[in-house]
Design a protein around this motif. Sequence first.
Motif, short mmCIF file in Angstrom:
data_model
loop_
_atom_site.label_atom_id
_atom_site.label_comp_id
_atom_site.label_asym_id
_atom_site.label_seq_id
_atom_site.Cartn_x
_atom_site.Cartn_y
_atom_site.Cartn_z
N THR A 100 111.84 74.44 -30.50
CA THR A 100 111.67 73.27 -31.37
C THR A 100 112.57 73.39 -32.59
O THR A 100 113.28 72.45 -32.96
CB THR A 100 110.20 73.13 -31.79
N SER A 170 103.89 58.43 -21.26
CA SER A 170 104.82 57.31 -21.12
C SER A 170 104.07 56.01 -21.40
O SER A 170 102.85 55.94 -21.29
CB SER A 170 105.39 57.27 -19.70
N THR A 224 111.90 71.69 -24.04
CA THR A 224 111.18 70.51 -24.50
C THR A 224 111.75 69.23 -23.90
O THR A 224 110.99 68.30 -23.59
CB THR A 224 111.23 70.43 -26.03
N GLU A 225 113.07 69.15 -23.75
CA GLU A 225 113.66 67.93 -23.19
C GLU A 225 113.22 67.72 -21.75
O GLU A 225 113.01 66.59 -21.30
CB GLU A 225 115.19 67.98 -23.29
N LYS A 228 109.78 66.24 -21.87
CA LYS A 228 109.84 64.82 -22.22
C LYS A 228 110.28 63.96 -21.03
O LYS A 228 109.71 62.89 -20.78
CB LYS A 228 110.78 64.62 -23.41
N ARG A 229 111.29 64.44 -20.30
CA ARG A 229 111.76 63.67 -19.13
C ARG A 229 110.66 63.59 -18.06
O ARG A 229 110.48 62.54 -17.42
CB ARG A 229 113.00 64.33 -18.55
N GLU A 232 108.11 61.08 -19.23
CA GLU A 232 108.66 59.73 -19.10
C GLU A 232 108.61 59.26 -17.65
O GLU A 232 108.46 58.07 -17.37
CB GLU A 232 110.10 59.70 -19.60
N LEU A 240 103.73 68.22 -27.69
CA LEU A 240 104.87 68.86 -28.35
C LEU A 240 104.86 68.54 -29.83
O LEU A 240 104.08 67.71 -30.30
CB LEU A 240 106.19 68.38 -27.72
N LEU A 245 109.43 64.73 -30.96
CA LEU A 245 109.09 63.43 -30.38
C LEU A 245 109.47 62.24 -31.24
O LEU A 245 109.38 61.09 -30.78
CB LEU A 245 107.57 63.39 -30.12
N ALA A 248 111.94 59.65 -29.67
CA ALA A 248 111.37 59.01 -28.48
C ALA A 248 110.30 58.00 -28.86
O ALA A 248 110.20 56.92 -28.25
CB ALA A 248 110.80 60.07 -27.54
N SER A 253 110.15 55.10 -25.64
CA SER A 253 110.17 55.71 -24.31
C SER A 253 108.96 56.62 -24.10
O SER A 253 108.59 56.93 -22.97
CB SER A 253 111.46 56.51 -24.12
N LEU A 254 108.34 57.05 -25.19
CA LEU A 254 107.10 57.81 -25.16
C LEU A 254 106.17 57.26 -26.23
O LEU A 254 106.63 56.68 -27.22
CB LEU A 254 107.36 59.29 -25.42
#
Length: 301
Positions: A100, A170, A224-225, A228-229, A232, A240, A245, A248, A253-254
């Motif tokens: 992070t 999401s 972390t990415e 997130k994906r 999503e 997180l 975040l 996003a 997107s989140l």
Amino acid sequence: MKYSFRQLEVFLAAAHFQNITRAAESLAMSQSAASSALKELENQFDIQLFDRVGKRLQLNELGRLYRPKAESLLAQATELEQAFSKHSEVGALKVGATLTIGNYLAVGVMAKYMNTPTRPKVSLEVANTSSIARRVWDFELDIGLIEGELQSPELEVIPWREDELTVFCSPSHPLARKQALTDEDLRQAVWIMREPGSGTRQSFERGMHGLLPDLNILLELEHTEAIKRAVEADLGIGCLSKVVLADAFKRGSLVPLSVPDYRKFDRQFYFILHKQKYRSAGIARWMSLCQELQPARTGPL
């Protein structure tokens, strides 16, 4: 003075590589010269710093005792040499950061640190809390920036700034329509989480006390990415740092999820340094620049 700085350099390189040939290569010396320097150091004081097992050198109790003192002395000598040469007091720095911090905060600090006439270099290693702590303990990093709690008699742990984790999903996830989640919602959800050993996972588990055995964790990812994906893509929900975040959430997107108030996900970021590490001007400058990132108390994290 009975010893030379070169002998100390050989001692520390041998401690790091556990092999005199590799130590010599790192110092641009011949193997015989490095071996002689180490032998002379030990003979001069009638001591043995390593246990020899074949070609492998393993620090013994005495070597472990003197290693931090040698590290500190050489660091001070290097800084003095830079001052004598009229170079900038802020020199090259080896920094370790958890994911992070490394991916979302440290790069900005690096840019400011390097933006001086002498352009001091910064190497940044990004790993989880346990890995960074181990490398700081082993003097492979000058300073660490971590997001997990740590207990170590050899390391100094200094509070840096506050942080908070957020549960998220999401926009199309069924839980996105709920104004507030219950513990039962958290039990029934599918989770995409950071791996054990990370500061984020540590804080999450503390906030989820009482529910951990019942949680359905589908994936444990180191990045972390990637989490997130996956969220999503509606593979599950995650938890997180708000730092991770923020963009996003702005894009939509989140979306954040509201958990029960007694589920606390606040935490602290920390500096970690070896207690025997010499506090160079570079370390002091780095810590000062990090402190400038501290958010205003009245503003959002």
